[in-house]
Design a protein around this motif. Structure first.
Motif, mmCIF file in Angstrom:
data_model
loop_
_atom_site.group_PDB
_atom_site.id
_atom_site.type_symbol
_atom_site.label_atom_id
_atom_site.label_comp_id
_atom_site.label_asym_id
_atom_site.label_seq_id
_atom_site.Cartn_x
_atom_site.Cartn_y
_atom_site.Cartn_z
ATOM 1 N N ARG A 6 0.836 -1.203 0.000
ATOM 2 C CA ARG A 6 0.000 0.000 0.000
ATOM 3 C C ARG A 6 0.870 1.252 0.000
ATOM 4 N N THR A 7 0.237 2.366 -0.325
ATOM 5 C CA THR A 7 0.983 3.622 -0.429
ATOM 6 C C THR A 7 1.688 3.982 0.887
ATOM 7 N N ARG A 8 2.761 4.770 0.749
ATOM 8 C CA ARG A 8 3.502 5.191 1.953
ATOM 9 C C ARG A 8 3.003 6.536 2.469
ATOM 10 N N ALA A 33 2.061 9.394 4.533
ATOM 11 C CA ALA A 33 2.195 9.460 5.997
ATOM 12 C C ALA A 33 0.846 9.699 6.676
ATOM 13 N N TYR A 34 -0.065 10.359 5.967
ATOM 14 C CA TYR A 34 -1.379 10.634 6.579
ATOM 15 C C TYR A 34 -2.223 9.367 6.673
ATOM 16 N N LEU A 35 -2.010 8.428 5.748
ATOM 17 C CA LEU A 35 -2.686 7.128 5.871
ATOM 18 C C LEU A 35 -2.179 6.418 7.122
ATOM 19 N N ARG A 36 -0.867 6.498 7.327
ATOM 20 C CA ARG A 36 -0.247 5.687 8.361
ATOM 21 C C ARG A 36 -0.314 6.294 9.755
ATOM 22 N N SER A 69 -5.131 11.467 10.891
ATOM 23 C CA SER A 69 -5.480 12.505 9.909
ATOM 24 C C SER A 69 -6.642 12.032 9.039
ATOM 25 N N PRO A 70 -7.421 12.984 8.496
ATOM 26 C CA PRO A 70 -8.438 12.577 7.519
ATOM 27 C C PRO A 70 -7.761 11.858 6.352
ATOM 28 N N CYS A 71 -8.274 10.725 5.968
ATOM 29 C CA CYS A 71 -7.683 9.944 4.884
ATOM 30 C C CYS A 71 -8.758 9.050 4.281
ATOM 31 N N ASN A 72 -9.067 9.327 3.007
ATOM 32 C CA ASN A 72 -10.116 8.561 2.327
ATOM 33 C C ASN A 72 -9.745 7.114 2.057
ATOM 34 N N LYS A 73 -8.468 6.812 2.098
ATOM 35 C CA LYS A 73 -8.088 5.399 1.928
ATOM 36 C C LYS A 73 -8.358 4.632 3.229
ATOM 37 N N ARG A 74 -8.046 5.261 4.366
ATOM 38 C CA ARG A 74 -8.237 4.584 5.663
ATOM 39 C C ARG A 74 -9.689 4.621 6.087
ATOM 40 N N SER A 77 -13.735 10.584 4.835
ATOM 41 C CA SER A 77 -13.202 11.449 5.907
ATOM 42 C C SER A 77 -12.421 12.641 5.343
ATOM 43 N N GLY A 78 -12.023 12.586 4.054
ATOM 44 C CA GLY A 78 -11.244 13.684 3.469
ATOM 45 C C GLY A 78 -9.822 13.243 3.189
ATOM 46 N N CYS A 79 -9.028 14.201 2.718
ATOM 47 C CA CYS A 79 -7.638 13.884 2.360
ATOM 48 C C CYS A 79 -6.736 14.971 2.923
ATOM 49 N N ALA A 80 -5.973 14.624 3.958
ATOM 50 C CA ALA A 80 -5.109 15.608 4.616
ATOM 51 C C ALA A 80 -3.964 16.061 3.717
ATOM 52 N N ALA A 81 -3.638 15.255 2.714
ATOM 53 C CA ALA A 81 -2.480 15.593 1.872
ATOM 54 C C ALA A 81 -2.758 16.742 0.906
ATOM 55 N N LEU A 82 -4.030 16.963 0.549
ATOM 56 C CA LEU A 82 -4.338 17.980 -0.461
ATOM 57 C C LEU A 82 -3.761 19.336 -0.068
ATOM 58 N N GLY A 86 5.906 14.491 -1.551
ATOM 59 C CA GLY A 86 6.107 13.176 -2.155
ATOM 60 C C GLY A 86 4.910 12.697 -2.957
ATOM 61 N N HIS A 87 3.883 13.494 -3.036
ATOM 62 C CA HIS A 87 2.614 12.994 -3.596
ATOM 63 C C HIS A 87 2.555 13.100 -5.124
ATOM 64 N N ALA A 88 1.465 12.517 -5.638
ATOM 65 C CA ALA A 88 1.341 12.341 -7.091
ATOM 66 C C ALA A 88 0.891 13.614 -7.801
ATOM 67 N N GLU A 130 -9.731 14.524 -6.488
ATOM 68 C CA GLU A 130 -9.856 15.416 -5.327
ATOM 69 C C GLU A 130 -10.026 14.619 -4.034
ATOM 70 N N HIS A 131 -9.996 13.266 -4.156
ATOM 71 C CA HIS A 131 -10.155 12.419 -2.969
ATOM 72 C C HIS A 131 -8.853 11.770 -2.518
ATOM 73 N N CYS A 132 -7.847 11.759 -3.376
ATOM 74 C CA CYS A 132 -6.572 11.123 -2.999
ATOM 75 C C CYS A 132 -5.486 11.483 -4.013
ATOM 76 N N ILE A 133 -4.280 11.766 -3.487
ATOM 77 C CA ILE A 133 -3.146 12.085 -4.369
ATOM 78 C C ILE A 133 -1.920 11.236 -4.001
ATOM 79 N N ALA A 134 -2.175 10.089 -3.388
ATOM 80 C CA ALA A 134 -1.048 9.243 -2.962
ATOM 81 C C ALA A 134 -0.403 8.564 -4.162
ATOM 82 N N THR A 135 0.929 8.402 -4.112
ATOM 83 C CA THR A 135 1.633 7.691 -5.182
ATOM 84 C C THR A 135 1.641 6.197 -4.900
HETATM 85 S S1 SF4 Z 1 -3.315 11.161 -0.325
HETATM 86 FE FE1 SF4 Z 1 -4.663 9.371 -0.214
HETATM 87 S S2 SF4 Z 1 -3.620 8.094 1.307
HETATM 88 FE FE2 SF4 Z 1 -2.866 10.185 1.601
HETATM 89 S S3 SF4 Z 1 -4.232 11.217 3.081
HETATM 90 FE FE3 SF4 Z 1 -5.055 11.622 1.059
HETATM 91 S S4 SF4 Z 1 -6.562 9.986 0.790
HETATM 92 FE FE4 SF4 Z 1 -5.185 9.301 2.391
#
Ligand code: SF4
Ligand code: FAD
Length: 330
Positions: A116-118, A120-123, A127-132, A136-141, A147-149, A155-160
């Motif tokens: 799975r993606t690395r 940090a907000y998932l792990r 933090s809000p994280c739509n994968k977890r 709930s949202g995406c803290a990375a935006l 490091g993101h994509a 608009e829901h996730c930018i994890a690589t």
């Molecule tokens: S980029 Fe994806 S994995 Fe990272 S916080 Fe946003 S939703 Fe979660």
């Protein structure tokens, strides 16, 4: 502490039955990702089915000059297999530039594709994280997104996607071979990884209880010229900020065949099809490489801290193509 149960599968049918019987179970190969995710509370598996005794660790030649790689083949073994080194140098190199020697000795090819993606907000678990936690949202935006994509985002996730070797497998049109309760199926590695779109919690095209048994890499003479380059914050034990697989074949002064794929910039291993199309049939010089790389990055969606990846990805593509043309690996 969370209680876990463990069983060891004797064969493929046994593995399918054990995981199929419990929705909160998971296959355990090297354990280098699954165990981390259980510890961090991201994986909710409470029953682990050890598949290490299954006969899935061979790396074999195919009659078309390609490879069959067993799902349990260890990354280090695949990287050093002579036919991989000679015919698919980018696969070997991508593996050797992954993780550390100790991890590569434990980690399997099947597990690598399913890591799975690395982000940090998932792990971090809070933090809000739509994968977890879908919805709930995406803290990375608006967070620290260096490091993101920049390609394939929503608009829901930018994890690589973090895998190095998957970038090479996508470049060479490899297939994943799956076995599940409904039988066998094959799909392109490119289709195995899902874009986040509205459902970033779904990362792979795989059902619960489906087992990866192998990876088929078709014969591709161009792959002998392939290079893998990886830019990262330190020289070892680090994921890619940008990586590239490049292979180019020139006949009568024009590009006759080309493979280009990027890591570290896409929400999945990114086949640079637009750049490939721009190059085919044209001149094989640096100016053409730069134009093609720019075409691929036109659709990039950048955030505050990852703007630099647009330029870095283009430079990596140009450098990779030049090195493939000149027959240099690094
Ligand atoms: S980029 Fe994806 S994995 Fe990272 S916080 Fe946003 S939703 Fe979660
Ligand atoms: C510190 C660190 C640095 C790393 N650096 C890199 C890097 O630079 N580049 C890189 O590419 N990777 C890197 N990795 C990731 C590493 O490559 C993966 O953890 C590893 O490949 C996973 O393989 P595994 O056999 O240990 O999988 P496991 O942890 O056993 O399993 C991972 C997931 O895959 C599932 N699974 C395993 N096998 C199968 C199968 N046959 N069929 C279906 N599902 C299966 C499991 O249920 C689990 O969900 C790093 C990891 C760590 C811990």
């Amino acid at each position: 502490m969370r209680p876990l149960t463990y069983s060891r599968a004797a064969d493929v049918d046994d593995a399918l039955a054990l995981v199929g019987a419990d929705p909160a179970s998971a296959f355990l190969a090297g354990g280098t990702n699954e165990v981390d995710l259980i510890r961090a509370g991201i994986s909710r598996s409470h029953h682990l089915v050890d598949i290490n005794e299954l006969p899935l660790n061979a790396v074999e030649d195919r009659s078309d000059g390609g490879l069959h790689i067993g799902a349990l083949a260890r990354m280090s073994d695949v990287a050093r297999t002579p036919s991989v080194v000679q015919r698919y140098p980018a696969i070997s190199r991508a593996l050797l530039l992954s993780a550390s020697e100790q991890l590569r000795n434990m980690a399997s090819m099947g597990g690598n594709l399913r890591q799975r993606t690395r982000c940090a907000y998932l792990r971090d678990g809070i933090s809000p994280c739509n994968k977890r936690e879908p919805g709930s949202g995406c803290a990375a935006l608006d967070g620290f997104n260096r490091g993101h994509a920049i390609l394939g985002t929503s608009e829901h996730c930018i994890a690589t996607h973090p895998s190095d070797v998957a970038v090479a497998l996508v470049a060479f049109d490899a297939d994943v071979h799956l076995v599940g309760p409904g039988g066998e199926r094959r799909l392109l590695v490119d289709d195995f990884f899902l874009l986040p779109a509205d459902t970033p919690d779904a990362e792979h095209s795989i059902a619960h209880g489906e087992l990866i048994v192998g990876i088929e890499v078709p014969g591709a003479p161009i792959a002998r010229r392939s290079v893998y380059l990886k830019s990262r914050d330190r020289q070892s034990y680090e994921f890619a900020l940008v990586s590239v697989v490049a292979a180019i074949a020139v006949r009568e002064g024009v590009v006759a065949d080309v493979r280009l794929a990027l890591g570290g910039v896409g929400t999945k291993p990114w086949r640079a099809r637009q750049a490939e199309a721009a190059l085919l049939g044209g001149p094989a010089d640096e100016a053409a490489f730069r134009r093609a790389a720019a075409v691929e990055l036109e659709g990039a969606v950048v955030r505050e801290h990852n703007v630099f990846k647009v330029e870095l990805a283009q430079r990596a593509m140009v450098r990779g193509l030049v090195q493939s043309l000149n027959g240099r690996q690094s």
